[in-house]
Scaffold this active site. Structure first.
Site, short mmCIF file in Angstrom:
data_model
loop_
_atom_site.label_atom_id
_atom_site.label_comp_id
_atom_site.label_asym_id
_atom_site.label_seq_id
_atom_site.Cartn_x
_atom_site.Cartn_y
_atom_site.Cartn_z
N LYS A 100 0.82 -1.22 0.00
CA LYS A 100 0.00 0.00 0.00
C LYS A 100 0.85 1.27 0.00
O LYS A 100 0.44 2.30 -0.52
CB LYS A 100 -0.95 0.01 1.21
CG LYS A 100 -0.26 -0.06 2.56
CD LYS A 100 -0.53 -1.34 3.28
CE LYS A 100 0.38 -1.48 4.47
NZ LYS A 100 0.01 -2.50 5.39
N GLU A 124 -5.32 -5.42 -5.11
CA GLU A 124 -6.47 -5.73 -4.25
C GLU A 124 -6.06 -5.80 -2.78
O GLU A 124 -6.78 -5.35 -1.88
CB GLU A 124 -7.10 -7.07 -4.68
CG GLU A 124 -8.27 -7.54 -3.84
CD GLU A 124 -9.45 -6.55 -3.86
OE1 GLU A 124 -10.02 -6.36 -4.92
OE2 GLU A 124 -9.77 -5.98 -2.79
N GLY A 129 -6.66 -5.91 3.48
CA GLY A 129 -6.12 -7.28 3.51
C GLY A 129 -6.91 -8.22 2.61
O GLY A 129 -6.96 -8.05 1.40
N ILE A 131 -10.15 -8.58 2.47
CA ILE A 131 -11.51 -8.13 2.14
C ILE A 131 -11.54 -7.64 0.69
O ILE A 131 -10.74 -6.78 0.33
CB ILE A 131 -11.96 -6.96 3.06
CG1 ILE A 131 -11.82 -7.33 4.53
CG2 ILE A 131 -13.38 -6.55 2.74
CD1 ILE A 131 -12.05 -6.15 5.47
N GLY A 182 3.05 -10.20 17.80
CA GLY A 182 3.30 -10.09 16.36
C GLY A 182 2.18 -9.38 15.62
O GLY A 182 2.19 -9.34 14.39
N GLU A 185 3.91 -4.00 14.42
CA GLU A 185 5.31 -3.98 13.99
C GLU A 185 6.19 -3.50 15.13
O GLU A 185 5.72 -2.79 16.02
CB GLU A 185 5.47 -2.97 12.84
CG GLU A 185 4.51 -3.15 11.69
CD GLU A 185 5.01 -4.15 10.68
OE1 GLU A 185 6.21 -4.51 10.75
OE2 GLU A 185 4.21 -4.58 9.84
N ASP A 196 -0.86 4.47 7.93
CA ASP A 196 -1.27 3.31 7.13
C ASP A 196 -2.72 3.46 6.66
O ASP A 196 -3.03 3.29 5.48
CB ASP A 196 -1.10 2.03 7.98
CG ASP A 196 -1.52 0.78 7.24
OD1 ASP A 196 -0.77 0.33 6.37
OD2 ASP A 196 -2.61 0.26 7.55
N LYS A 200 -4.35 4.02 2.78
CA LYS A 200 -5.43 3.16 2.25
C LYS A 200 -6.64 3.99 1.81
O LYS A 200 -7.22 3.74 0.77
CB LYS A 200 -5.82 2.12 3.30
CG LYS A 200 -4.72 1.07 3.52
CD LYS A 200 -5.00 0.23 4.75
CE LYS A 200 -3.94 -0.85 4.94
NZ LYS A 200 -4.02 -1.51 6.26
N GLY A 297 -2.98 -10.24 7.88
CA GLY A 297 -2.67 -11.65 8.12
C GLY A 297 -2.18 -12.32 6.86
O GLY A 297 -2.55 -11.94 5.74
N1 HSE Z 1 -0.25 -2.95 9.55
C1 HSE Z 1 -1.44 -3.19 8.79
C2 HSE Z 1 -2.64 -3.26 9.74
C3 HSE Z 1 -1.31 -4.46 8.00
O1 HSE Z 1 -2.43 -3.34 10.96
O2 HSE Z 1 -3.77 -3.20 9.30
C4 HSE Z 1 -2.33 -4.63 6.92
O3 HSE Z 1 -2.27 -3.64 5.95
#
Ligand code: HSE
Length: 405
Positions: A100, A124, A129, A131, A182, A185, A196, A200, A297
Site C-alpha cells: 500500500k 487488491e 487485507g 476483504i 506479532g 510492527e 497506514d 489506504k 494476516g
Molecule cells: N499494519 C497493517 C494493519 C497491515 O495493521 O492493518 C495490513 O495492511
C-alpha cells in the site's frame, strides 16, 4: 502454464506461495490455466525449506526470463519495490502487489507504465487485507457514483483500541502486548499515527472518485493520545472509539480524514473488533454497503494477491485494471466540515457553555474534570473556541452515521 515470480518471502510472500500450492487444482480450474511459482526473490536462502530451490537473489534473473508473465511484489516499502515494479512493467510483465505504501506513493505512475506496456498493475491486497474492496469498486459498483467511503482500515490500531476498551488498559501497555504477539510492527508508527489508514483511504478515494488523491493531503490523527479516561466517557455515552478513515464527496468537493471517533454502539462499524477491518461504501444508486473481514494476516492478504494473479492470468497481454486520472483531486480543507465534539475539561462545567454555547454534560465519575458534547459546528469554529476556552484536556469527534462525517 503461466509462471510467476514472488518478490519477498516474508509474511505475505510466503502466504502467496502457500495459497498457490494449497489451492493449485481449484485455481487451475478457475483461472483456466496452470499457475506456477518459478522464482522467489529474497536476500535469505531458507535452507531445508521446499522454497529453497526457487530462491534467487538477483532480480535480473526474473526480469530477463520470458516465461515470467506475472510478478508478485510482496516486499513492502518503497525501494527496491518501486524500481523492480517499474522494470517489470516496462518489460510487459504484470505486477500484483500488497504494497500500500508503494501504491499510495507511485500508483498513478505505475498504472500509467502498465498501460503503456499492455500489462497490469493490480493491488487488491493493498486495502483491507483479504476483504474484497478494490475489485468491487472497480467492477461490481462501477454503475454507481460513490459519494462516501468510511473504513476501519488498520487492524493493529483496531486491536489496540478493542483491548483498551474491553480491559481498561493504557495504550502503551496494549501496544507492547500487540508487538509481543506479532500483531504490531516493532516500529508501529505507521499504524498508530494513522499513516497506514491514510494511505489506504487515499487509494480507495482515488479509485472511487476517479482522480489521484495524494495521501499527504489527507488530514491524519492517530490513536496514541487515547487514554482509559476517554474510554470511560465513551462508555458513559453508549459509544466506543474507532480509528476511522473516511472520504466524502459533495458535488465536486471531496474531504478526507483519518482520526479516532466516538462511534455509537448501534453503528455497524462499532462491532468491528480486534484485527478485523470494515469498509462502508455509499453510492447514489446502491445506498449503503459494508465489506467486513480479515484486514491483515498472511493467508487472508495472500488470498487477495492471488485473486489478482488469477484475474491477470486470464487477460494476459491486455491492460485491465483499476485506474484513475493522474490529475490531483484537490481536497477540501477539513476545517469547514461540521460535526459534534466531545471535550474533557478542567474547572467549572458552567464555563463550557460560555464559550461553546449549549453543551450536553457527560458524567463518567472522574475526579477533577468533566466532559461535554458540543452542538454541531465546523472544525474551524471548534478550534477557535477551544483556543478561547483554555481548559480543554482532550477532544474526540462524534460520528453521526446519518451525516457521514
Ligand atoms: N499494519 C497493517 C494493519 C497491515 O495493521 O492493518 C495490513 O495492511
Amino acid at each position: 502454464m503461466i509462471q510467476t515470480a514472488v518478490l519477498g518471502y516474508g509474511t505475505v510472500g510466503s502466504g502467496v506461495v502457500k495459497v498457490i500450492e494449497t489451492n493449485h487444482d481449484s485455481i487451475e480450474k478457475k483461472a483456466g490455466v496452470d499457475l506456477g511459482v518459478k522464482y522467489v526473490l529474497d536476500l535469505r536462502d531458507f535452507p531445508g525449506d521446499p522454497v529453497q530451490k526457487k530462491i534467487v537473489h538477483d532480480f535480473d534473473v526474473i526480469l530477463s526470463d520470458p516465461e515470467i508473465r506475472i510478478v508478485v511484489e510482496t516486499m513492502g516499502g518503497l525501494e527496491p519495490a518501486y524500481t523492480f515494479t517499474k522494470k517489470a512493467l516496462e518489460a510487459g510483465k504484470s505486477v500484483c502487489t500488497s504494497n500500500k505504501e508503494l501504491v499510495a506513493r507511485h500508483g498513478t505512475e505505475l498504472l500509467q507504465t502498465a498501460r503503456e506496456h499492455n500489462a497490469s498493475y493490480m493491488f487488491e491486497a493493498s486495502c483491507g487485507g483479504g476483504i474484497p474492496i478494490i475489485r468491487p469498486l472497480r467492477t461490481c459498483l462501477c454503475a454507481d457514483v460513490i459519494d462516501e467511503i468510511t473504513g476501519i482500515l488498520n487492524g493493529t490500531t483496531n486491536y489496540i483500541l478493542t483491548k483498551m476498551i474491553e480491559e481498561g488498559r493504557e495504550f502503551s501497555d496494549v501496544l507492547r502486548e500487540a508487538q509481543q504477539k506479532g500483531y504490531a510492527e516493532r516500529n508501529p508508527e505507521a499504524d498508530v499515527e494513522g499513516h497506514d489508514a491514510c494511505r489506504k483511504i487515499a487509494i480507495l478515494s482515488s479509485l472511487a472518485y476517479g482522480k489521484r488523491v495524494d495521501f499527504t493531503d489527507v488530514y491524519t490523527e492517530g490513536i496514541t493520545k487515547i487514554t482509559p479516561a476517554d474510554i470511560q466517557y465513551a462508555k458513559a455515552m453508549g459509544r466506543t472509539i474507532k480509528l476511522l478513515a473516511f472520504s466524502k464527496k459533495e458535488g465536486e468537493q471531496v474531504t478526507a480524514m483519518v482520526a479516532p471517533y466516538l462511534v455509537d454502539k448501534e453503528d455497524p462499524l462499532a462491532s468491528v473488533n480486534g484485527v478485523f477491518n470494515a469498509i462502508f461504501v455509499h453510492g447514489n444508486m446502491l445506498g449503503d454497503a459494508m465489506f467486513y473481514g480479515q484486514g491483515a494476516g498472511k493467508e487472508a492478504t495472500a488470498s487477495a494477491v492471488v485473486a489478482d494473479v488469477i484475474e491477470e492470468a486470464q487477460v494476459l497481454g491486455r491492460s485491465v485494471m483499476s485506474s484513475w486520472d493522474p490529475e490531483k483531486l484537490v481536497l477540501t480543507d477539513v476545517s469547514g466540515t461540521e460535526k459534534q465534539f466531545f471535550v474533557r475539561a478542567k474547572g467549572e462545567a458552567s464555563e463550557a457553555e460560555k464559550v461553546f454555547g449549549p453543551v450536553k454534560l457527560v458524567q463518567a465519575g472522574l475526579e477533577g474534570e468533566y466532559g461535554f458534547v458540543t452542538e454541531r459546528m465546523s472544525e474551524g469554529a471548534f478550534l477557535k473556541k477551544a483556543g478561547e476556552f483554555g481548559a480543554m484536556i482532550s477532544m474526540l469527534r462524534l460520528r453521526d452515521k446519518s451525516k457521514a462525517e
